[in-house]
Design a protein around this motif. Structure first.
Motif, PDB file in Angstrom:
ATOM      1  N   PRO A 160       0.758  -1.215  -0.027  1.00 32.75           N
ATOM      2  CA  PRO A 160       0.027  -0.063  -0.026  1.00 32.75           C
ATOM      3  C   PRO A 160       0.876   1.370   0.120  1.00 32.75           C
ATOM      4  CG  PRO A 160      -0.825  -1.618   1.616  1.00 32.75           C
ATOM      5  CD  PRO A 160       0.405  -1.984   1.056  1.00 32.75           C
ATOM      6  N   ALA A 161       0.449   2.192  -0.620  1.00 35.03           N
ATOM      7  CA  ALA A 161       0.844   3.557  -0.990  1.00 35.03           C
ATOM      8  C   ALA A 161       1.280   4.154   0.755  1.00 35.03           C
ATOM      9  CB  ALA A 161       0.153   4.466  -1.580  1.00 35.03           C
ATOM     10  N   GLY A 162       2.419   4.849   1.047  1.00 29.69           N
ATOM     11  CA  GLY A 162       2.644   5.513   1.936  1.00 29.69           C
ATOM     12  C   GLY A 162       4.211   5.358   2.306  1.00 29.69           C
ATOM     13  N   PRO A 163       4.708   5.749   3.509  1.00 31.43           N
ATOM     14  CA  PRO A 163       5.933   5.746   3.867  1.00 31.43           C
ATOM     15  C   PRO A 163       6.636   4.266   4.179  1.00 31.43           C
ATOM     16  CG  PRO A 163       4.800   6.614   5.724  1.00 31.43           C
ATOM     17  CD  PRO A 163       3.921   6.657   4.763  1.00 31.43           C
ATOM     18  N   TYR A 164       7.732   4.121   3.618  1.00 35.49           N
ATOM     19  CA  TYR A 164       8.467   2.757   4.056  1.00 35.49           C
ATOM     20  C   TYR A 164       9.890   3.091   4.246  1.00 35.49           C
ATOM     21  CZ  TYR A 164       8.640   1.803  -1.182  1.00 35.49           C
ATOM     22  OH  TYR A 164       8.558   1.737  -2.549  1.00 35.49           O
ATOM     23  N   GLY A 165      10.276   3.237   5.185  1.00 33.21           N
ATOM     24  CA  GLY A 165      11.667   3.765   5.366  1.00 33.21           C
ATOM     25  C   GLY A 165      12.779   3.120   6.396  1.00 33.21           C
ATOM     26  N   THR A 166      13.782   3.719   6.598  1.00 30.37           N
ATOM     27  CA  THR A 166      14.839   3.176   7.207  1.00 30.37           C
ATOM     28  C   THR A 166      15.400   1.748   6.576  1.00 30.37           C
ATOM     29  OG1 THR A 166      14.025   4.104   9.341  1.00 30.37           O
ATOM     30  CG2 THR A 166      16.215   2.902   9.505  1.00 30.37           C
ATOM     31  N   PRO A 167      15.585   1.861   5.211  1.00 24.91           N
ATOM     32  CA  PRO A 167      15.976   0.496   4.531  1.00 24.91           C
ATOM     33  C   PRO A 167      17.419  -0.155   5.122  1.00 24.91           C
ATOM     34  CG  PRO A 167      16.408   2.347   3.114  1.00 24.91           C
ATOM     35  CD  PRO A 167      15.841   2.995   4.252  1.00 24.91           C
ATOM     36  N   THR A 168      17.443  -1.177   5.578  1.00 25.15           N
ATOM     37  CA  THR A 168      18.509  -2.040   6.016  1.00 25.15           C
ATOM     38  C   THR A 168      18.667  -3.216   5.259  1.00 25.15           C
ATOM     39  OG1 THR A 168      18.275  -1.014   8.280  1.00 25.15           O
ATOM     40  CG2 THR A 168      19.529  -2.859   8.055  1.00 25.15           C
ATOM     41  N   ALA A 169      19.767  -3.298   4.439  1.00 20.03           N
ATOM     42  CA  ALA A 169      20.075  -4.489   3.712  1.00 20.03           C
ATOM     43  C   ALA A 169      20.975  -5.355   4.126  1.00 20.03           C
ATOM     44  CB  ALA A 169      20.542  -3.732   2.289  1.00 20.03           C
ATOM     45  N   TRP A 170      20.847  -6.631   3.676  1.00 19.42           N
ATOM     46  CA  TRP A 170      21.905  -7.792   4.131  1.00 19.42           C
ATOM     47  C   TRP A 170      21.879  -8.646   3.145  1.00 19.42           C
ATOM     48  CZ3 TRP A 170      25.305  -8.822   8.057  1.00 19.42           C
ATOM     49  CH2 TRP A 170      25.772 -10.009   7.948  1.00 19.42           C
ATOM     50  N   PHE A 171      23.236  -9.192   2.578  1.00 18.70           N
ATOM     51  CA  PHE A 171      23.297  -9.943   1.457  1.00 18.70           C
ATOM     52  C   PHE A 171      23.937 -11.382   1.940  1.00 18.70           C
ATOM     53  CE2 PHE A 171      25.403 -12.133  -1.882  1.00 18.70           C
ATOM     54  CZ  PHE A 171      24.559 -12.201  -2.891  1.00 18.70           C
ATOM     55  N   GLU A 172      23.319 -12.279   1.593  1.00 19.80           N
ATOM     56  CA  GLU A 172      23.927 -13.646   1.885  1.00 19.80           C
ATOM     57  C   GLU A 172      23.318 -14.902   1.065  1.00 19.80           C
ATOM     58  OE1 GLU A 172      23.869 -16.675   5.884  1.00 19.80           O
ATOM     59  OE2 GLU A 172      23.782 -14.447   6.106  1.00 19.80           O
ATOM     60  N   ASN A 173      24.364 -15.819   0.656  1.00 20.70           N
ATOM     61  CA  ASN A 173      24.010 -16.771  -0.148  1.00 20.70           C
ATOM     62  C   ASN A 173      22.900 -16.470  -1.518  1.00 20.70           C
ATOM     63  OD1 ASN A 173      25.296 -18.721   1.490  1.00 20.70           O
ATOM     64  ND2 ASN A 173      23.647 -18.981   2.699  1.00 20.70           N
ATOM     65  N   GLY A 174      23.332 -15.507  -2.195  1.00 28.54           N
ATOM     66  CA  GLY A 174      22.436 -15.183  -3.410  1.00 28.54           C
ATOM     67  C   GLY A 174      21.401 -14.281  -3.235  1.00 28.54           C
ATOM     68  N   THR A 175      20.963 -14.135  -1.883  1.00 27.88           N
ATOM     69  CA  THR A 175      19.660 -13.524  -1.616  1.00 27.88           C
ATOM     70  C   THR A 175      19.881 -12.060  -1.037  1.00 27.88           C
ATOM     71  OG1 THR A 175      18.332 -15.528  -1.460  1.00 27.88           O
ATOM     72  CG2 THR A 175      17.461 -13.500  -0.539  1.00 27.88           C
ATOM     73  N   TRP A 176      19.221 -10.914  -1.316  1.00 25.97           N
ATOM     74  CA  TRP A 176      19.275  -9.891  -0.621  1.00 25.97           C
ATOM     75  C   TRP A 176      18.151  -9.698   0.541  1.00 25.97           C
ATOM     76  CZ3 TRP A 176      22.802  -6.031  -0.630  1.00 25.97           C
ATOM     77  CH2 TRP A 176      23.908  -5.943  -1.744  1.00 25.97           C
ATOM     78  N   TYR A 177      18.250  -9.141   1.365  1.00 26.33           N
ATOM     79  CA  TYR A 177      17.165  -8.910   2.514  1.00 26.33           C
ATOM     80  C   TYR A 177      16.996  -7.728   2.906  1.00 26.33           C
ATOM     81  CZ  TYR A 177      18.095 -14.249   3.332  1.00 26.33           C
ATOM     82  OH  TYR A 177      18.130 -15.527   3.238  1.00 26.33           O
ATOM     83  N   LEU A 178      16.060  -7.069   2.822  1.00 25.72           N
ATOM     84  CA  LEU A 178      15.488  -5.872   2.842  1.00 25.72           C
ATOM     85  C   LEU A 178      14.684  -5.679   4.129  1.00 25.72           C
ATOM     86  CD1 LEU A 178      15.646  -2.864   1.923  1.00 25.72           C
ATOM     87  CD2 LEU A 178      13.768  -3.288   0.676  1.00 25.72           C
ATOM     88  N   PHE A 179      15.078  -5.088   5.271  1.00 23.50           N
ATOM     89  CA  PHE A 179      14.398  -4.687   6.157  1.00 23.50           C
ATOM     90  C   PHE A 179      13.920  -3.335   6.430  1.00 23.50           C
ATOM     91  CE2 PHE A 179      17.039  -8.204   7.716  1.00 23.50           C
ATOM     92  CZ  PHE A 179      16.110  -9.065   8.217  1.00 23.50           C
ATOM     93  N   TYR A 180      12.593  -3.174   6.534  1.00 25.38           N
ATOM     94  CA  TYR A 180      12.219  -1.578   6.615  1.00 25.38           C
ATOM     95  C   TYR A 180      10.803  -1.297   7.302  1.00 25.38           C
ATOM     96  CZ  TYR A 180       8.220  -3.782   3.943  1.00 25.38           C
ATOM     97  OH  TYR A 180       6.985  -4.233   3.253  1.00 25.38           O
ATOM     98  N   GLU A 181      10.930  -0.104   7.856  1.00 27.07           N
ATOM     99  CA  GLU A 181       9.655   0.171   8.968  1.00 27.07           C
ATOM    100  C   GLU A 181       8.496   0.986   8.002  1.00 27.07           C
ATOM    101  OE1 GLU A 181       9.247   3.456   9.497  1.00 27.07           O
ATOM    102  OE2 GLU A 181      11.187   4.358   8.913  1.00 27.07           O
ATOM    103  N   ARG A 182       7.360   0.988   8.667  1.00 26.84           N
ATOM    104  CA  ARG A 182       6.466   1.673   8.205  1.00 26.84           C
ATOM    105  C   ARG A 182       5.854   2.529   9.206  1.00 26.84           C
ATOM    106  NH1 ARG A 182       2.872  -0.165   3.355  1.00 26.84           N
ATOM    107  NH2 ARG A 182       3.677   2.112   2.731  1.00 26.84           N
ATOM    108  N   ARG A 183       6.120   3.740   9.014  1.00 26.87           N
ATOM    109  CA  ARG A 183       5.684   4.970  10.151  1.00 26.87           C
ATOM    110  C   ARG A 183       6.243   4.391  11.598  1.00 26.87           C
ATOM    111  NH1 ARG A 183       1.160   4.513   6.618  1.00 26.87           N
ATOM    112  NH2 ARG A 183       0.530   6.411   5.606  1.00 26.87           N
ATOM    113  N   ASP A 184       7.319   3.794  11.684  1.00 23.46           N
ATOM    114  CA  ASP A 184       7.973   3.390  12.797  1.00 23.46           C
ATOM    115  C   ASP A 184       7.031   2.532  13.620  1.00 23.46           C
ATOM    116  OD1 ASP A 184      10.334   4.878  12.712  1.00 23.46           O
ATOM    117  OD2 ASP A 184       9.219   6.627  12.940  1.00 23.46           O
ATOM    118  N   ALA A 185       6.060   1.857  13.105  1.00 22.29           N
ATOM    119  CA  ALA A 185       5.172   0.991  13.694  1.00 22.29           C
ATOM    120  C   ALA A 185       5.582  -0.545  13.768  1.00 22.29           C
ATOM    121  CB  ALA A 185       3.768   1.333  13.082  1.00 22.29           C
ATOM    122  N   GLY A 186       6.565  -1.140  13.023  1.00 28.77           N
ATOM    123  CA  GLY A 186       6.925  -2.231  12.847  1.00 28.77           C
ATOM    124  C   GLY A 186       8.041  -2.421  12.004  1.00 28.77           C
ATOM    125  N   ILE A 187       8.759  -3.759  11.898  1.00 25.31           N
ATOM    126  CA  ILE A 187       9.753  -3.807  11.033  1.00 25.31           C
ATOM    127  C   ILE A 187       9.456  -5.163  10.094  1.00 25.31           C
ATOM    128  CG2 ILE A 187      11.959  -4.422  10.544  1.00 25.31           C
ATOM    129  CD1 ILE A 187      11.690  -1.830  12.138  1.00 25.31           C
TER     130      ILE A 187
END
Length: 302
Positions: A160-187
């Motif tokens: 859904p449209a809206g903010p999704y910030g503080t992108p935090t990335a990790w790479f391992e075994n051919g896969t990228w992992y992207l952690f993000y928050e939405r309005r600081d209400a969860g990861i």
């Protein structure tokens, strides 16, 4: 029931409890930090383009050099734009700003982090209105924007449209992992193998605020570190309802990047110090914890 039997059963029950109840999910290296006596080690430059420093920046020990990327802005300059600054250091304490700062100001750069993989630097950053985007560089100084991050629900539809910030990335075994928050209400976590489309692992957040008071209102993830075959997330959160808020730094732990537990002990720095946007750096002997909003403070693991 005899007292001896009660004691025996209690001892057995305690032995069978999960280890995190006793704080053993947080390694000793991350339990206590001591502030460097001459903090801050880096701060804003009043009157300049980086009159203020905002949110998460990034510090990377690259060979014998420490490299720092940070967001700077001047509230008196219109239109207001968050720009990318760069500084280097031989000891991680005394920093020299790059002569061509800001090194990138074509697009809003805020709350960024950097992954170095082989000969390429990947920067995950917030753009304006908390819309994450990706930049790449061969030297960490000249950056090319690759575009916004296309994050999808598990169904394949766009989130859904809206903010999704503080992108935090990790790479391992051919896969990228992207952690993000939405309005600081969860990861949330999304993964990708091509960095073109990111798909949620779950449409529900993996980490949520609270119930502890120190992070009951808002949280964000700043960094992933793999240590002793476990994943540790450097987190920050707040339970302060009124502004200005007091933010604190704490840790979460996982064995698979998908299931997380908050580490016992709560904040590793005093809440009253309002230190957030933490980044761990190993200096070759021990871990350092830098906090980077709105100045850069250094803390050594005890």
């Amino acid at each position: 029931m005899t007292s001896f039997r009660v004691i025996t059963l209690l001892a057995f029950a305690l032995c069978c409890l999960p280890s995190f109840v006793f704080g053993q999910n947080l390694p000793v290296e991350f339990r206590e930090f001591e502030a460097y006596e001459d903090n801050p080690v880096f701060k804003s430059a009043p009157g300049e383009w980086d009159a203020l420093i905002r949110e998460r920046g990034w510090i990377l020990k690259d060979g014998d050099q420490y490299r720092m990327w940070y967001t700077g802005y001047n509230p008196d300059q219109k239109p207001l734009t968050m720009k990318l600054g760069y500084a280097t250091s031989l000891d991680g304490i005394h920093w020299t700003r790059h002569s061509e700062n800001p090194i990138y100001d074509d697009f809003w750069i805020e709350d960024m982090m950097v992954v170095k993989r082989q000969d390429t630097f990947y920067m995950f950053a917030e753009g304006q209105r908390d819309q994450p985007h990706l930049l790449t560089s061969e030297d960490g100084i000249r950056w090319t924007r690759q575009g916004g991050l296309d994050v999808r629900l598990t169904s394949g539809r766009k989130i859904p449209a809206g903010p999704y910030g503080t992108p935090t990335a990790w790479f391992e075994n051919g896969t990228w992992y992207l952690f993000y928050e939405r309005r600081d209400a969860g990861i949330w976590l999304a993964t990708s193998t091509d960095m073109q489309v990111w798909t949620n692992v779950s449409d529900d957040p993996l980490i949520v605020p609270g119930p502890e008071k120190y992070d009951r209102l808002m949280i964000a993830m700043n960094q992933i570190v793999k240590h002793n075959d476990r994943y540790f997330a450097v987190m920050h959160g707040t339970g302060t309802a009124t502004k200005p808020r007091d933010w604190c730094t704490w840790f979460a732990v996982s064995d698979d990047l998908k299931h997380w537990e908050k580490c016992v002990g709560g904040p590793v720095l005093p809440i009253a110090e309002n230190k957030s946007s933490g980044v761990l750096v190993h200096d070759g002997q021990r871990f350092r914890l830098y906090t980077m909003h709105a100045k850069v403070d250094l803390h050594y693991a005890k």
